[in-house]
Design an enzyme around this catalytic site. Sequence first.
Site, short mmCIF file in Angstrom:
data_model
loop_
_atom_site.label_atom_id
_atom_site.label_comp_id
_atom_site.label_asym_id
_atom_site.label_seq_id
_atom_site.Cartn_x
_atom_site.Cartn_y
_atom_site.Cartn_z
N HIS A 1 10.52 82.39 108.70
CA HIS A 1 10.55 83.16 107.36
C HIS A 1 8.93 83.20 107.28
O HIS A 1 8.88 83.15 105.53
CB HIS A 1 11.45 82.35 106.82
CG HIS A 1 12.60 82.35 106.47
ND1 HIS A 1 13.12 83.23 105.41
CD2 HIS A 1 14.06 82.38 106.99
CE1 HIS A 1 14.88 83.37 106.03
NE2 HIS A 1 14.93 83.03 106.85
N LYS B 1 9.46 85.41 90.25
CA LYS B 1 9.74 85.24 91.83
C LYS B 1 9.04 83.70 91.69
O LYS B 1 8.23 83.11 90.89
CB LYS B 1 9.02 85.93 92.71
CG LYS B 1 7.57 86.18 92.31
CD LYS B 1 7.01 87.12 93.14
CE LYS B 1 7.07 88.25 93.38
NZ LYS B 1 7.95 89.19 94.75
N ARG B 2 9.10 82.81 92.80
CA ARG B 2 8.96 81.30 92.46
C ARG B 2 7.37 81.62 92.53
O ARG B 2 6.71 82.55 92.68
CB ARG B 2 9.09 80.53 93.74
CG ARG B 2 10.02 80.02 94.16
CD ARG B 2 10.77 79.09 93.59
NE ARG B 2 9.94 77.44 93.19
CZ ARG B 2 10.50 76.79 93.82
NH1 ARG B 2 11.56 76.82 94.24
NH2 ARG B 2 9.72 75.57 93.65
N LYS C 1 1.35 84.38 96.26
CA LYS C 1 2.12 84.96 95.36
C LYS C 1 1.25 86.19 94.61
O LYS C 1 2.00 87.17 93.70
CB LYS C 1 3.28 85.28 95.02
CG LYS C 1 4.37 84.99 95.81
CD LYS C 1 5.75 84.18 95.20
CE LYS C 1 6.70 84.17 96.46
NZ LYS C 1 8.28 85.19 96.94
N THR D 1 12.38 89.85 99.01
CA THR D 1 13.71 90.69 98.70
C THR D 1 14.08 91.13 97.16
O THR D 1 14.40 92.28 96.63
CB THR D 1 14.75 89.28 99.12
OG1 THR D 1 14.72 88.07 98.36
CG2 THR D 1 14.93 89.11 100.75
N LYS E 1 15.89 94.56 95.25
CA LYS E 1 16.83 94.84 94.39
C LYS E 1 15.80 95.26 92.93
O LYS E 1 16.78 95.92 92.71
CB LYS E 1 16.64 92.79 93.37
CG LYS E 1 17.12 92.19 94.17
CD LYS E 1 16.91 90.50 93.89
CE LYS E 1 17.30 89.22 94.96
NZ LYS E 1 16.77 87.96 93.95
C1 PLP Z 1 15.70 87.02 94.89
C2 PLP Z 1 15.65 86.25 94.43
C3 PLP Z 1 14.14 85.42 94.36
C4 PLP Z 1 13.35 85.96 96.01
O1 PLP Z 1 12.24 87.06 95.50
P1 PLP Z 1 11.21 87.28 95.23
O2 PLP Z 1 10.39 88.58 94.48
O3 PLP Z 1 11.80 88.09 97.07
O4 PLP Z 1 10.01 86.22 96.46
C5 PLP Z 1 13.77 84.19 94.09
N1 PLP Z 1 14.76 83.45 93.54
C6 PLP Z 1 15.99 84.11 92.89
C7 PLP Z 1 16.26 83.02 91.55
C8 PLP Z 1 15.88 85.50 93.59
O5 PLP Z 1 17.09 86.06 92.50
#
Ligand code: PLP
Length: 811
Positions: free
Chosen positions: A356, A544-545, A550, A652, A656
Amino acid sequence: MFTNKEAFKEAFVDRLVSSLGKPLEEASDADVYQVLGSLVRAQIGRNWADTNQKYKNGQEKQVYYFSMEFLIGRLLGNNLLNMGVLEMVRDGLADLGFRLQDIEEQEADAGLGNGGLGRLAACFLDSLASLQYAGHGCGIRYKYGLFEQKIVDGYQVELPDTWLQKDNVWEVRREDKSVDVRFWGRIETGKTGDRLTFEHKDYETVRAVAYDIPIIGADRRHVNTLRNWSAESILQPDRTRGLEAGTDYHKFLEYKRSVESISEFLYPDDSQYEGKLLRLKQQYFLCSAGLQSILRTFSKLNLPLSALPDKVALHINDTHPTLVIPELMRILMDDKGLEWDEAWSMTTRMVSYTNHTILSEALEKWPVNMVRELLPRVHMIIEEINARFCAQLLDRYPGDQNRISQMAIIYGDQVRMAHLAIVASHSVNGVAALHTDILRKREMKLFDEFYPHRFNNKTNGITHRRWLMHANPELASLITEAIGPRWIRHPQEMIGLIKLCEDASFQQKIGEIKRSNKLRLAEYIKNKHHTDVDPDSIFDVQVKRLHAYKRQLLNILHIIHLYNQIKASPGLDMVPRTFIFGAKAAPSYHLAKRIIKLINTVADIVQKDKDVNGKIRIFFLENYSVSLAEKIIPAADISEQISTASKEASGTGNMKFMMNGALTVGTLDGANVEMHEMVGDGNMFLFGLSAQQVMDYYQYGGYYARDMYNSDSRIKEVLEQLITPGPICCYHQDFENIYRSLLDNNDEFFVLKDFPGYVETHVEIDRAYRNRSEWLKKSIINIAHSGKFSSDNTISRYASEIWNIRPIPLV
Ligand SMILES: *Cc1c(COP(=O)(O)O)cnc(C)c1O
């Protein structure tokens, strides 16, 4: 019971009255949730049992997806959706005076994961069941999931996530499936005939109790299992022998506390290695309990042990469950009596591994001593795997000591888990084309050379059922209205929307749905922040985190620059922007926490400054989680995917947003690269260094952050505001470490280098948004291509190219 609305209402009211002992009129939303949940559970119980029976009778090959994290979120709405009764239940409850939406809010959001990795595992379970594969999850039932985040005076505060405080209607405790896991002790080596034997003595036993959660497929018949393990104490007669009366009880309590801590909490670090003993215990606990249970299921098939690799596939989600490898070797040799070579051949045929990350701070390396003490037999086996692997290397590359030390599993006093996982897996996959490429050509180059067919790519995906059909039902209906319902089973057929991208009335409808989602989010924000949100502003979202790579920092520095521009010319012509952030920082990640504080500080300033006059608003929405993501993402106009190129393995979140019609502003990183290949330059806003440029700077040097600071007055102005007394600064020198990370530490993530390009791109976004029809066209093109990122697509590839399994129709 669920055959039509009236039957549902009758069954529901009946169950409510009989289980709660009160009339419908007195039922609260929480009551309705409990009763509806238990009704759904009862409904699918039969299908669950039938699915298991079918797998057993057909001796079907089973896939077990081992993951320390399953970020599943709420299940009620999704279960109703996959059972095909969502609309009916919504209507039925409405007749009875309840809003399904409010009922869904009663469910605790199961946060048994940190972010992308855990959410991927959850999407995969949904796709496995929906595509009729025999695939199950293997995880830990943490008593406390990821911490709940509160923002107090702009700072992150962490509270325990007490998700089990309410009854969990979805899980079933299966005491009959319990197994024992052994820690500590010593190994006594002996000999029977000419065979060495290994006896584990003086160990501590931990009981693993299974809690099963049904994973309901979209055909409602297929119900797979997520089996989460909980650690419990047992009375250990052999260990209490010889203890003094009176101290027994005290010792037992001590042991009990230490055992229960194993499944007590989820480590809150995302993409960060945490070398703590308790974490290693958790990992072995998961691997050992999972494997014992799998082998018990296999033994009921009455097949020879040699058939195991044809009936079982074991997948490890990152290196966290890598101990399945030595643990399986141990069981096959010590318990089942196989020789090393046989056991090794079976193990490598069964195990596959997903990498990952290439972030070095995330690569797991366990101290050899810790492994030896906690897991003495597992340690011996890892030593032997390493010895044999190094002998193979020496054979192939005689005298190349340098290469061997680079590739060895044990090096210095550490076990490199990624190396162990690669050596013992028949497949190693990266999670996006670019990421796999970097793995093969750089990070794991020597392994790719040694094992030429082992590495492959499986670009991540998201389930369109949760992220489109459930999160954005209006958009899902519109798609069906436009191209028929086939896309639901075959999401790539969403490409059929392309022919409507210039259709004015379709554009209009897409625009109306976005607006209604924005209004819904505006209402949520108003409730939390007591501030009106302009639904006609551009909703520009980064959720995101929180991580340096990031680059939430790039986003907020750009906002400060925008603010400076408005202050300099209050008449500035710009489309109003609402910037939305959501991000948890690991509790010990100080820089990340300061960035949260900076975002909130700037949010406060623009909120209070009359000159801003509604041109920019910033909201930091606390406690980003799956259920919050479902509210935010359908309302986004802009999706911020701005990681330093080469650092985000896939992402991911980006998928979305795309599926919900947001336009991406991003770097060519992770799966953004593949999005760009599909939609082209005109339908994405790209900026910044390429992955190659970034890696070249790391390798050869040549980047000086101070040059950016000296040559770009915008950057200088913004950075000085972080440390010079003024509206942003200086309470406790809050932002000095941010300033230092950019200048003194030479801006490891190229924030300043990419700043000018980012500013320009946002000017372009402002211009593009003014042409409504063109914007909607871009949005439709993005939605149309997003079906490629359905995890159904991803999972079919894992199934045929890694696991060698086929769908199993249940009639
Ligand atoms: C999809 C998702 C992530 C991953 O988001 P990234 O932008 O790809 O880092 C993290 N936390 C939650 C709650 C998510 O639904």
